[in-house]
Design an enzyme around this catalytic site. Structure first.
Site, PDB file in Angstrom:
ATOM      1  N   CYS A 147       0.912  -1.252  -0.372  1.00  0.00           N
ATOM      2  CA  CYS A 147       0.013  -0.055   0.341  1.00  0.00           C
ATOM      3  C   CYS A 147       0.849   1.136   0.377  1.00  0.00           C
ATOM      4  CB  CYS A 147      -1.079  -0.142   1.355  1.00  0.00           C
ATOM      5  SG  CYS A 147      -1.807   1.490   1.528  1.00  0.00           S
ATOM      6  N   VAL A 148       0.918   2.230  -1.004  1.00  0.00           N
ATOM      7  CA  VAL A 148       1.725   3.238  -1.316  1.00  0.00           C
ATOM      8  C   VAL A 148       1.243   3.735  -0.356  1.00  0.00           C
ATOM      9  CG1 VAL A 148       0.272   4.783  -2.453  1.00  0.00           C
ATOM     10  CG2 VAL A 148       2.582   4.839  -3.171  1.00  0.00           C
TER      11      VAL A 148
END
Length: 130
Positions: A79-80
């Site tokens: 997840c960025v």
């Protein structure tokens, strides 16, 4: 045979969940199941930090995940947003932050949005969170 989506939300330094997820993926593949991908979220993104070093008597789980992903073509998605909050940047994120030489998220780990998790969940028969 079933296809699994694996979600890892625990830090590799604070629990054994990252290792348990790794062992589950190994066992599922050995039993003929498929892994549609592994999504690292919340503190689980800390596993993707390529700068981490372990003491000689600790398990180095980062290279084990890399080897498993390469051997079985398993997408390791990070997840960025959760990663950036914890100082884990891909090369593209580092460029956008004007720090082009400072990135610590490398393949086979991929920086993705939460939409990739939704797609992976839709493509899988089951999901398991560690």
């Amino acid at each position: 045979m079933a296809s699994f989506c694996i979600i890892v939300t625990s830090s590799p330094l604070e629990s054994q969940d990252c290792y348990s997820a790794y062992r589950f993926v190994q066992a599922a593949i050995e039993d003929g199941h498929s892994i549609s991908g592994v999504f690292f979220y919340q503190s689980g993104v800390e596993l993707a930090n390529s700068f981490q070093t372990m003491l000689s008597d600790e398990l180095a789980i980062y290279p084990k995940w890399c080897e498993l992903a390469d051997k079985h073509a398993i997408p390791l998605q990070v997840c960025v947003t959760a990663a950036n909050r914890r100082g884990i940047l891909s090369e593209q994120d580092a460029l956008q932050n004007d720090t082009p030489a400072l990135f610590n998220l490398n393949p086979p780990f991929q920086s993705v949005g939460i939409g990739e998790l939704v797609s992976m969940l839709n493509e899988s028969d089951r999901s398991i969170q560690f």
